[in-house]
Enzyme design. Structure first.
Site, PDB file in Angstrom:
ATOM      1  CE  LYS A 176      10.089  -1.579   8.997  1.00 20.24           C
ATOM      2  NZ  LYS A 176      10.355  -2.152   7.662  1.00 20.24           N
TER       3      LYS A 176
HETATM    4  N1  GLU Z   1       7.998  -2.333   4.834  1.00 16.65           N
HETATM    5  C1  GLU Z   1       8.635  -2.651   3.591  1.00 16.65           C
HETATM    6  C2  GLU Z   1      10.073  -3.059   3.828  1.00 16.65           C
HETATM    7  O1  GLU Z   1      10.440  -3.439   4.908  1.00 16.65           O
HETATM    8  C3  GLU Z   1       8.475  -1.570   2.557  1.00 16.65           C
HETATM    9  C4  GLU Z   1       9.116  -0.263   2.895  1.00 16.65           C
HETATM   10  C5  GLU Z   1       8.784   0.859   1.915  1.00 16.65           C
HETATM   11  O2  GLU Z   1       8.187   0.594   0.890  1.00 16.65           O
HETATM   12  O3  GLU Z   1       9.161   1.970   2.239  1.00 16.65           O
HETATM   13  O4  GLU Z   1      10.865  -3.085   2.919  1.00 16.65           O
END
Ligand code: GLU
Length: 423
Positions: free
Chosen positions: A113
């Protein structure tokens, strides 16, 4: 271990919430002490300070993070958020949740993240572009289709992903679409990606409804947060016959017991900048709206919405966690005592990363799927994952959240055991 009555500061620290659930799942699994240490710490944490020249000529320095929690099952995967209150502990928790989420739906990714501390609402498009490109340049050595694949999250979107893709591609001197997902369709994006998280929420809710013998047309849904996840979930659920009785945003809430016209509400927000003052709906106090009696409550914004301070006032049958970490670990037991059926975040909102996986596969193959294929494959994964978690919970006498953590931990631990510890 689970702290008995922590201070609110502790309760609201997402990393402590992630740890508390991790500990409980690891204890129940009887996880090896060493593997536990490995899984409990992020593999890599990067902090960058990003100088940017603002439109008025001033130079500002923004702080950004990228945390790679695990690459045991594949490249790190997870979004990047822009918000003024981003903290390293928050990004750590979100990275760990990505690891567990990808394992729950059994896609070949680890978890990561990113976040940049900034207030996007007061930044121009040009300033946002500069922040995005410089942030990308600073983390460039650590990302890539085989290393770490970012995606959109709170306050980032297709345009942000296009800038990241372009910056990365300029540095390596050829176009690399698979370095990020959630891109615009004509730049290697996938059909169905924009709706994917909301669609996944709808699919798991439909599965849960079967347990309550509830028909969508008798199902009242309250949606908290009307960004990508909330608005898409509401739109698709309304189309499938659900009654979206209330939508809650940061600046107000709207209510209609017969069901809101969601496409019209989306238009209204686009035109006026707010969901309030919508025709055929009543403006209600946003602080009370989450406690309306309903069948499904769908928090779809940020962390720490359902807490020890308010969980006893929640009046839904099913809690579908579209957001990451909307429920604190202290609130978990209150919801359990109230017999609320929780579809935990790492299952409920996994539709987004699942279609991100499809996007990454399509980019690497240079061969693109039609929307029916994307949605069909998403449905299959969400339905199977829901079934796996609910059956596991039944079999082991744990709640759905701990079941999801146990399934995920077991899969990731197994991968680490097979790979061994490199020295
Ligand atoms: N931000 C989204 C989540 O928290 C998508 C993450 C992604 O597609 O890598 O799942």
């Amino acid at each position: 271990m689970l702290v008995e009555s922590p201070s609110l500061e502790k309760e609201f620290n997402p990393w402590l919430s992630a740890e508390a659930r991790f500990d409980e799942a690891a204890n129940r699994l009887g996880l090896d002490e060493g593997l536990r240490k490995v899984l409990n710490m992020p593999a890599r944490e990067i902090t960058v300070h990003i100088p940017v020249q603002l439109d008025d000529g001033r130079i500002e320095v923004f702080t950004g993070y990228r945390v790679q929690h695990s690459i045991a099952r594949g490249p790190a995967k997870g979004g990047i958020r822009f918000a003024p209150d981003v903290t390293l502990d928050e990004i750590r928790a979100l990275a760990a949740w990505m690891t567990w989420k990808c394992a729950v739906v059994n896609i070949p990714f680890g978890g990561g993240k990113g976040g940049v501390i900034c207030e996007p609402s007061i930044l121009s498009n040009a300033e946002l572009e500069k922040i995005t490109r410089r942030y990308t340049a600073e983390i460039l050595d650590f990302i890539g289709p085989e290393r770490d694949v970012p995606a959109p999250d709170v306050n980032t979107n297709e345009q942000t992903m296009a800038w990241i893709m372009d910056t990365y591609s300029m540095h390596v001197r050829h176009t690399v679409t698979a370095v990020v997902t959630g891109k615009p369709l004509n730049l290697g994006g996938s059909r169905g990606r924009v709706e994917a998280t909301g669609r996944g929420c709808m699919i798991v809710t439909q599965q849960a409804l079967k347990q309550f013998r509830l028909d969508p047309s008798d199902t009242r849904v309250v949606v908290q947060g009307f960004g990508n996840v909330g608005s898409m979930a509401a739109k698709l659920m309304a189309r499938a016959g659900f009654k979206i009785v209330a939508v809650i945003e940061w600046d107000g809430a709207v209510y209609n017991p017969h069901g809101l016209d969601i496409p019209a509400l989306i238009n209204h927000r686009q035109e006026t900048g707010s969901i309030t003052g919508f025709r055929e709906a009543e403006d209600i106090d946003r602080r009370d709206a989450m406690f309306l009696e309903c069948d499904v409550l769908l928090p779809a914004a940020r962390e720490n919405v359902i807490t020890s301070e308010n969980a006893d006032r929640i009046r839904c049958k099913i809690l579908c966690e579209g957001a990451n970490g909307p429920t604190t670990y202290v609130a978990d037991s209150i919801l359990q005592d109230k017999k609320i059926f929780v579809i935990p975040d790492i299952l409920a909102n996994a539709g987004g990363v699942t279609v991100s996986y499809f996007e990454w596969v399509q980019d690497r193959q240079g061969f693109f799927w039609n929307e029916q294929l994307v949605n069909g494959r998403l449905e299959e994964i969400m339905v199977n994952s829901f079934r796996d978690i609910v059956e596991y919970a039944d079999k082991h006498g744990v709640n759905n959240r701990i079941a999801a953590y146990m399934v995920a931990l077991d899969r990731v631990a197994f991968a680490i055991k097979l790979r061994g510890i490199y020295a």
